[in-house]
Design an enzyme around this catalytic site. Structure first.
Site, PDB file in Angstrom:
ATOM      1  N   LYS A  52       1.374   2.840 -12.008  1.00  0.00           N
ATOM      2  CA  LYS A  52       0.447   1.496 -12.010  1.00  0.00           C
ATOM      3  C   LYS A  52      -0.171   1.422 -13.715  1.00  0.00           C
ATOM      4  O   LYS A  52      -0.239   0.615 -13.618  1.00  0.00           O
ATOM      5  CB  LYS A  52      -1.426   1.264 -11.497  1.00  0.00           C
ATOM      6  CG  LYS A  52      -1.280   2.397  -9.916  1.00  0.00           C
ATOM      7  CD  LYS A  52      -0.376   1.373  -8.862  1.00  0.00           C
ATOM      8  CE  LYS A  52      -0.618  -0.044  -9.371  1.00  0.00           C
ATOM      9  NZ  LYS A  52      -0.465  -1.129  -8.052  1.00  0.00           N
ATOM     10  N   SER A 270       0.575   9.567  -1.337  1.00  0.00           N
ATOM     11  CA  SER A 270       1.540   8.615  -1.555  1.00  0.00           C
ATOM     12  C   SER A 270       2.664   9.250  -1.937  1.00  0.00           C
ATOM     13  O   SER A 270       4.022   8.515  -0.795  1.00  0.00           O
ATOM     14  CB  SER A 270       0.900   7.618  -2.342  1.00  0.00           C
ATOM     15  OG  SER A 270       1.046   7.713  -3.844  1.00  0.00           O
TER      16      SER A 270
HETATM   17  C1  PLP Z   1      -1.550   6.742  -5.169  1.00  0.00           C
HETATM   18  C2  PLP Z   1      -0.524   5.012  -5.506  1.00  0.00           C
HETATM   19  N1  PLP Z   1       0.646   5.140  -4.504  1.00  0.00           N
HETATM   20  C3  PLP Z   1       1.337   4.320  -4.368  1.00  0.00           C
HETATM   21  C4  PLP Z   1       0.330   3.068  -4.633  1.00  0.00           C
HETATM   22  C5  PLP Z   1       1.417   1.602  -4.584  1.00  0.00           C
HETATM   23  O1  PLP Z   1       1.965   1.189  -5.192  1.00  0.00           O
HETATM   24  P1  PLP Z   1       2.058  -0.133  -5.534  1.00  0.00           P
HETATM   25  O2  PLP Z   1       0.374  -1.368  -5.678  1.00  0.00           O
HETATM   26  O3  PLP Z   1       3.027  -1.041  -6.575  1.00  0.00           O
HETATM   27  O4  PLP Z   1       2.010  -1.038  -3.643  1.00  0.00           O
HETATM   28  C6  PLP Z   1      -0.331   2.739  -5.333  1.00  0.00           C
HETATM   29  C7  PLP Z   1      -1.011   1.547  -5.986  1.00  0.00           C
HETATM   30  O5  PLP Z   1      -2.882   1.724  -5.902  1.00  0.00           O
HETATM   31  C8  PLP Z   1      -1.162   4.693  -6.107  1.00  0.00           C
HETATM   32  O6  PLP Z   1      -2.377   4.112  -6.538  1.00  0.00           O
END
Ligand code: PLP
Length: 314
Positions: A52, A270
């Protein structure tokens, strides 16, 4: 062994964002049956600790350039945590105060990190998740529009732009023509929209796959179950995203464990979801596939107790 990142001297922490290294996931490749390449972009190597940082830098620098963010204004947004850390870091470096609205149940570590930068936190209902935080931040901004600059990461085109100019271009430069698939989790959808667009411009037949939780109630912080969420304005998948891949929380958490114990990569859930998706695609596609995925952050952000327990104790 060559150094993945050249030695740089930066004039600000903002210059340390991006140009993250890529690592090959040999153990995951073996589980897929071999004959495939699986590469992961180490977004935890950004100075704020997550992917981010890229979106936050682009949104803030674009807003300063067009006059929407001026001295005297406070940066405010809703965030599940990582964007908040990024705003806090960048706000501190540039001298702008930051206020964050976040669900009360985000991990303790993230609350502590953002506070350490001097950020003010306003809590929204944990029962309403990230959507409750969005509703509350909109209310606060509507009540006091002169005070705040609201980047609104779900609607701000600078979010996918950061990944178009950065993440996507860096992947093309590193892996080039071998890439057959790109797979990433979706939260705001900025990563997949911007990176996907850049990769499709490079070669139309690269398969772009969005991983999402398979249920509204899930344990994958940062990711969104789109069917039951406020759909981000920047989510325009036509011509960019070929497929959505729903994944169970357990499968993603198991992949996070595997990354830690077999690859030595202690990453968040994630990242586990993205790699579980990459493994599925590798098994489907078979030998010759070259899959690129994203490791958004590190696992040590998740030491605080979460609702979802590995041992299924609620
Ligand atoms: C830990 C984590 N993984 C994945 C994402 C997803 O990314 P994006 O917001 O670009 O879809 C986020 C977004 O906040 C995140 O905090």
């Amino acid at each position: 062994m060559s150094s993945a990142r050249p030695l740089v001297s930066a004039t600000s922490v903002l210059d340390l964002i991006g140009e993250t290294p890529m690592v090959r996931l040999r153990s995951v490749e073996q589980r897929a049956g071999g004959g495939v390449e699986i590469w992961a972009k180490c977004e935890f190597a950004n100075p704020g600790g997550s992917v981010k940082d890229r979106a936050a830098r682009q949104m803030i620098t674009d807003a300063i350039a067009d006059g929407a963010l001026r001295p005297g204004k406070t940066i405010i947004d809703s965030t599940s945590g990582n964007t908040g850390v990024a705003y806090s870091m960048i706000g501190a470096a540039l001298g702008y105060p930051v206020t964050l609205v976040m669900p009360a149940n985000v991990s303790i570590a993230r609350k502590q990190i953002t506070s350490a930068y001097g950020t003010e936190i306003i809590y929204s209902s944990e029962l309403e998740g990230s959507d409750g935080a969005i509703v509350l931040v909109r209310k606060l901004v509507a009540e006091n529009p002169a005070k705040y600059f609201y980047p609104d990461q779900y609607s701000n085109e600078s979010n996918p732009k950061a990944h178009y100019l950065g993440t996507g271009a860096e992947i093309v430069a590193a892996i080039g023509d071998r890439i057959t698939h790109f797979v990433a989790g979706i939260g705001t959808t900025g990563t997949i929209m911007g990176t996907g667009r850049r990769l499709k411009e490079h070669r139309k037949d690269i398969q772009v796959v969005a991983v999402e939780p398979d249920d509204a109630l899930h344990g994958l912080e940062g990711l969104k179950h789109l069917a039951t969420s406020i759909v981000p304005h920047i989510w325009r998948p036509e011509g960019i995203v070929d497929r959505r891949l729903p994944l169970a929380t357990d499968e993603a958490w198991d992949a996070s464990d595997l990354l830690c114990t077999e690859e030595g990569l202690f990453v968040g859930h994630s990242a586990g979801a993205a790699v579980a998706g990459a493994l599925k695609l590798a098994r489907e596609a078979g030998p010759g596939a070259c899959i690129v995925t994203i490791l958004p952050d590190r696992g040590d952000r998740y030491f605080g107790p979460l609702r979802w327990e590995k041992q299924y104790v609620w």
